[in-house]
Design a protein around this motif. Structure first.
Motif, PDB file in Angstrom:
ATOM      1  N   PRO A  49       0.821  -1.215   0.000  1.00  7.81           N
ATOM      2  CA  PRO A  49       0.000   0.000   0.000  1.00  7.81           C
ATOM      3  C   PRO A  49       0.858   1.270   0.000  1.00  7.81           C
ATOM      4  CG  PRO A  49      -0.131  -1.111   2.133  1.00  7.81           C
ATOM      5  CD  PRO A  49       0.603  -2.024   1.220  1.00  7.81           C
ATOM      6  N   HIS A  50       2.107   1.143   0.431  1.00 12.39           N
ATOM      7  CA  HIS A  50       2.993   2.306   0.460  1.00 12.39           C
ATOM      8  C   HIS A  50       3.395   2.768  -0.936  1.00 12.39           C
ATOM      9  CE1 HIS A  50       5.286  -1.441   0.852  1.00 12.39           C
ATOM     10  NE2 HIS A  50       6.090  -0.886  -0.038  1.00 12.39           N
ATOM     11  N   ARG A  51       3.002   2.010  -2.002  1.00 12.48           N
ATOM     12  CA  ARG A  51       3.260   2.451  -3.374  1.00 12.48           C
ATOM     13  C   ARG A  51       2.048   3.154  -3.978  1.00 12.48           C
ATOM     14  NH1 ARG A  51       7.864   0.246  -5.442  1.00 12.48           N
ATOM     15  NH2 ARG A  51       8.584  -1.706  -4.516  1.00 12.48           N
ATOM     16  N   GLN A  52       0.933   3.189  -3.233  1.00 10.18           N
ATOM     17  CA  GLN A  52      -0.299   3.725  -3.801  1.00 10.18           C
ATOM     18  C   GLN A  52      -0.549   5.141  -3.287  1.00 10.18           C
ATOM     19  OE1 GLN A  52      -1.716   1.934  -6.064  1.00 10.18           O
ATOM     20  NE2 GLN A  52      -0.571   0.065  -5.649  1.00 10.18           N
ATOM     21  N   PRO A  53      -1.118   6.024  -4.139  1.00 12.26           N
ATOM     22  CA  PRO A  53      -1.421   7.394  -3.698  1.00 12.26           C
ATOM     23  C   PRO A  53      -2.386   7.420  -2.513  1.00 12.26           C
ATOM     24  CG  PRO A  53      -2.336   6.968  -5.894  1.00 12.26           C
ATOM     25  CD  PRO A  53      -1.494   5.801  -5.541  1.00 12.26           C
ATOM     26  N   ALA A  54      -3.212   6.394  -2.376  1.00 11.53           N
ATOM     27  CA  ALA A  54      -4.203   6.391  -1.305  1.00 11.53           C
ATOM     28  C   ALA A  54      -3.556   6.575   0.069  1.00 11.53           C
ATOM     29  CB  ALA A  54      -4.992   5.088  -1.344  1.00 11.53           C
ATOM     30  N   GLN A  55      -2.358   6.007   0.239  1.00 12.70           N
ATOM     31  CA  GLN A  55      -1.743   6.082   1.575  1.00 12.70           C
ATOM     32  C   GLN A  55      -1.355   7.518   1.958  1.00 12.70           C
ATOM     33  OE1 GLN A  55       0.316   2.749   3.275  1.00 12.70           O
ATOM     34  NE2 GLN A  55       2.117   4.017   3.633  1.00 12.70           N
ATOM     35  N   PRO A  56      -0.538   8.249   1.160  1.00 12.47           N
ATOM     36  CA  PRO A  56      -0.228   9.631   1.555  1.00 12.47           C
ATOM     37  C   PRO A  56      -1.461  10.535   1.544  1.00 12.47           C
ATOM     38  CG  PRO A  56       0.699   9.143  -0.615  1.00 12.47           C
ATOM     39  CD  PRO A  56       0.210   7.853  -0.051  1.00 12.47           C
ATOM     40  N   ILE A  57      -2.448  10.273   0.691  1.00  9.73           N
ATOM     41  CA  ILE A  57      -3.665  11.087   0.676  1.00  9.73           C
ATOM     42  C   ILE A  57      -4.375  10.956   2.015  1.00  9.73           C
ATOM     43  CG2 ILE A  57      -6.002  11.274  -0.294  1.00  9.73           C
ATOM     44  CD1 ILE A  57      -4.800  10.656  -3.051  1.00  9.73           C
ATOM     45  N   LYS A  58      -4.454   9.711   2.504  1.00  6.15           N
ATOM     46  CA  LYS A  58      -5.137   9.454   3.775  1.00  6.15           C
ATOM     47  C   LYS A  58      -4.400  10.145   4.924  1.00  6.15           C
ATOM     48  CE  LYS A  58      -6.673   5.560   6.611  1.00  6.15           C
ATOM     49  NZ  LYS A  58      -6.404   4.158   6.890  1.00  6.15           N
ATOM     50  N   ILE A  59      -3.073  10.061   4.929  1.00  7.02           N
ATOM     51  CA  ILE A  59      -2.285  10.669   6.004  1.00  7.02           C
ATOM     52  C   ILE A  59      -2.536  12.177   6.037  1.00  7.02           C
ATOM     53  CG2 ILE A  59       0.074  11.226   6.733  1.00  7.02           C
ATOM     54  CD1 ILE A  59       0.880   8.427   5.665  1.00  7.02           C
ATOM     55  N   ARG A  60      -2.500  12.815   4.819  1.00 13.00           N
ATOM     56  CA  ARG A  60      -2.689  14.267   4.770  1.00 13.00           C
ATOM     57  C   ARG A  60      -4.091  14.634   5.235  1.00 13.00           C
ATOM     58  NH1 ARG A  60      -4.954  17.026   0.829  1.00 13.00           N
ATOM     59  NH2 ARG A  60      -4.522  15.427  -0.747  1.00 13.00           N
ATOM     60  N   LYS A  61      -5.097  13.875   4.810  1.00 15.48           N
ATOM     61  CA  LYS A  61      -6.479  14.197   5.182  1.00 15.48           C
ATOM     62  C   LYS A  61      -6.675  14.086   6.685  1.00 15.48           C
ATOM     63  CE  LYS A  61      -9.402  14.040   1.273  1.00 15.48           C
ATOM     64  NZ  LYS A  61      -8.873  14.071   0.022  1.00 15.48           N
ATOM     65  N   GLN A  62      -6.039  13.065   7.269  1.00 17.10           N
ATOM     66  CA  GLN A  62      -6.136  12.907   8.732  1.00 17.10           C
ATOM     67  C   GLN A  62      -5.503  14.105   9.433  1.00 17.10           C
ATOM     68  OE1 GLN A  62      -4.272   9.085   9.274  1.00 17.10           O
ATOM     69  NE2 GLN A  62      -6.241   8.012   9.411  1.00 17.10           N
ATOM     70  N   ARG A  63      -4.355  14.561   8.862  1.00 13.56           N
ATOM     71  CA  ARG A  63      -3.658  15.704   9.476  1.00 13.56           C
ATOM     72  C   ARG A  63      -4.513  16.945   9.358  1.00 13.56           C
ATOM     73  NH1 ARG A  63       0.311  16.355   6.075  1.00 13.56           N
ATOM     74  NH2 ARG A  63       1.387  14.526   6.909  1.00 13.56           N
ATOM     75  N   GLU A  64      -5.134  17.174   8.155  1.00 15.74           N
ATOM     76  CA  GLU A  64      -5.981  18.362   7.932  1.00 15.74           C
ATOM     77  C   GLU A  64      -7.161  18.344   8.887  1.00 15.74           C
ATOM     78  OE1 GLU A  64      -6.814  17.917   3.778  1.00 15.74           O
ATOM     79  OE2 GLU A  64      -5.113  19.135   3.138  1.00 15.74           O
ATOM     80  N   ALA A  65      -7.739  17.188   9.088  1.00 14.56           N
ATOM     81  CA  ALA A  65      -8.891  17.082   9.974  1.00 14.56           C
ATOM     82  C   ALA A  65      -8.468  17.368  11.414  1.00 14.56           C
ATOM     83  CB  ALA A  65      -9.510  15.697   9.858  1.00 14.56           C
ATOM     84  N   GLY A  66      -7.300  16.835  11.810  1.00 12.74           N
ATOM     85  CA  GLY A  66      -6.824  17.006  13.190  1.00 12.74           C
ATOM     86  C   GLY A  66      -6.364  18.427  13.464  1.00 12.74           C
ATOM     87  N   ALA A  67      -5.836  19.138  12.426  1.00 15.15           N
ATOM     88  CA  ALA A  67      -5.278  20.489  12.638  1.00 15.15           C
ATOM     89  C   ALA A  67      -6.307  21.568  12.421  1.00 15.15           C
ATOM     90  CB  ALA A  67      -4.093  20.693  11.701  1.00 15.15           C
ATOM     91  N   GLY A  68      -7.618  21.183  12.301  1.00 15.39           N
ATOM     92  CA  GLY A  68      -8.666  22.159  12.022  1.00 15.39           C
ATOM     93  C   GLY A  68      -8.697  23.283  13.053  1.00 15.39           C
ATOM     94  N   SER A  69      -8.277  22.965  14.287  1.00 17.12           N
ATOM     95  CA  SER A  69      -8.406  23.963  15.343  1.00 17.12           C
ATOM     96  C   SER A  69      -7.151  24.842  15.452  1.00 17.12           C
ATOM     97  CB  SER A  69      -8.643  23.238  16.661  1.00 17.12           C
ATOM     98  OG  SER A  69      -7.544  22.366  16.905  1.00 17.12           O
ATOM     99  N   ARG A  70      -6.138  24.564  14.609  1.00 21.96           N
ATOM    100  CA  ARG A  70      -4.880  25.298  14.769  1.00 21.96           C
ATOM    101  C   ARG A  70      -4.978  26.693  14.168  1.00 21.96           C
ATOM    102  NH1 ARG A  70       0.975  22.815  13.337  1.00 21.96           N
ATOM    103  NH2 ARG A  70       2.159  24.767  13.310  1.00 21.96           N
ATOM    104  N   SER A  71      -4.666  27.672  14.955  1.00 26.69           N
ATOM    105  CA  SER A  71      -4.718  29.041  14.423  1.00 26.69           C
ATOM    106  C   SER A  71      -3.379  29.402  13.824  1.00 26.69           C
ATOM    107  CB  SER A  71      -5.087  30.016  15.549  1.00 26.69           C
ATOM    108  OG  SER A  71      -4.206  29.840  16.637  1.00 26.69           O
ATOM    109  N   SER A  72      -3.369  30.330  12.933  1.00 25.85           N
ATOM    110  CA  SER A  72      -2.170  30.659  12.161  1.00 25.85           C
ATOM    111  C   SER A  72      -1.128  31.417  13.016  1.00 25.85           C
ATOM    112  CB  SER A  72      -2.602  31.434  10.938  1.00 25.85           C
ATOM    113  OG  SER A  72      -1.717  32.439  10.655  1.00 25.85           O
TER     114      SER A  72
END
Lengths: 103, 306
Positions: free
Chosen positions: A80-103
């Protein structure tokens, strides 16, 4: 008596129908020599289509995967580490988790 | 049996059709023998199927018809070659297939035991026979032996040309032929319908589920189902040509996709298959002659002393 139609006399046929298309395996022919194999392939597989590339390859020249290679060739599920799905999922999880972070 | 289970299983196809085999996959002796039997049978059928039509190459009424008839016959021989390769990769031999027929050890379908008496007879007969073959191949190519399924897909693409050629020939006779010619075409339909009805084999609706070839996924549908599927395909096509379909010969049943027709005289069919047809003996002689004539070339080409 050895057969005329064994692996020694078999040729695999590859055709391209229309420039730019893949050169695909279409079947096989039996023949006593390579030139007759090509003629036979043209007759048997080239009656209908505009064939732009026609190859015949002796079956004995084909180097093929063995049954024990099956697992090693399953790239998609095993790696799975050769498929785009893996880094896409990691980034989406990070975006969801960092929603509360202010600039 | 291969450990690969293809997308068919995900689509909910029957378990029986799910395990698929390539020529290099391990298979049971029973499976190999079944696949060999079916493909060898088709080699014989494709090559012998040429013979009733070949008679008319020198007698086609126009150059266009001769071209199209020649094309069809070249296709059939090519189909025989394609199936021969599949059979040979299972341990068969195309020369042995022909020799066994020449020696009287194997038999061919009832439909090949007849000659065409007139040009007008060919259109309806070819339409009935060709559409039957199409329906049978469409069924068989869902089978479990993949080299054969691929061969059938290639064959099917060319059968479409044969189907439309046969419709055209029949339509021409019915649309612009003389009264006598139209009568010949009409008679041809009535003579050949019972023969091609029998082509699918005796009804096996009650026995199909214990047929070993069915259980192995080599035979996909029952004779019974294929016969009805064929009628659903061919009777509308016949209607469009102008040939009249007598409801006593065949008519639609109430259930959609089902038809009513008299059961075949299986004793007569068996007698024809066993050599009692008008052209039965001639087919054997034609194959014997072809084998003799070609053996010198074949031995020379393969570099063996005669």
């Amino acid at each position: 008596m050895p057969s005329y139609y064994d692996d020694e006399h078999a040729y695999e046929v590859f055709c391209q129908v229309g420039a730019g298309q893949p050169i695909s395996h279409t079947g096989s022919v039996s023949a006593p020599d390579p030139l007759l194999a090509w003629q036979s392939a043209k007759e048997v597989y080239g009656r209908r289509d505009d064939v732009t590339v026609l190859w015949v390859v002796p079956r004995t020249a084909v180097i093929a995967a063995a049954p024990e290679d099956e697992l090693a060739m399953q790239a998609r599920e095993r790696a799975p580490h050769r498929q785009p799905a893996q880094p896409i999922k990691i980034r989406k999880q990070r975006e969801a988790g960092a929603g509360s972070r202010s600039s | 049996m291969t450990s690969r289970v293809l997308a068919d299983a995900e689509r909910g196809a029957e378990e029986r059709l799910t395990p698929k085999f390539e020529r290099w996959d391990p298979m049971t002796d029973e499976y190999r023998a079944g696949a060999l039997r079916i493909t060898s049978f088709q080699v014989l059928a494709e090559l012998i199927g040429v013979l009733p039509f070949a008679d008319w190459l020198s007698r086609a009424p126009s150059l266009a018809r001769k071209h199209m008839l020649m094309a069809k016959l070249q296709d059939e021989v090519g189909h025989g070659h394609v199936c021969a390769r599949v059979a040979e990769d299972l341990g068969g031999d195309r020369i042995q297939v022909l020799q066994d027929f020449a020696d009287g050890k194997t038999k061919v379908l009832n439909i090949f035991h007849y000659d065409f008496e007139t040009w007008e007879e060919i259109g309806p007969a070819a339409l009935l026979m060709n559409s039957a073959a199409i329906v049978q191949f469409q069924s068989l190519c869902k089978g479990t032996y993949l080299p054969y399924a691929r061969a059938l897909k290639k064959i099917e693409r060319e059968e479409s040309f044969h189907f439309h050629h046969a419709i055209d020939m029949t339509h021409e006779t019915m649309a612009v032929g003389t009264t006598a010619q139209r009568r010949l075409a009409q008679q041809s339909f009535e003579d050949w319908l019972p023969r091609v009805l029998a082509y699918f084999g005796p009804s096996d609706a009650d026995k199909i589920h214990t047929n070993p070839l069915y259980l192995l996924g080599l035979k996909v549908d029952s004779n019974h189902d294929l016969r009805h599927k064929w009628l659903s395909k061919v009777i509308p096509a016949i209607n469009r040509t102008g040939v009249v379909v007598d409801p006593d010969l065949v008519r639609p049943a109430e259930e959609p996709g089902r038809w009513i027709f008299p059961d075949s005289d299986w004793d007569e069919v068996r007698a024809v298959i066993n050599g009692g047809g008008p052209a039965s003996q001639r087919r054997v002689e034609q194959i014997r002659t072809a084998l003799e004539k070609n053996s010198l070339y074949r031995d020379a080409a393969y570099g063996r002393a005669a």
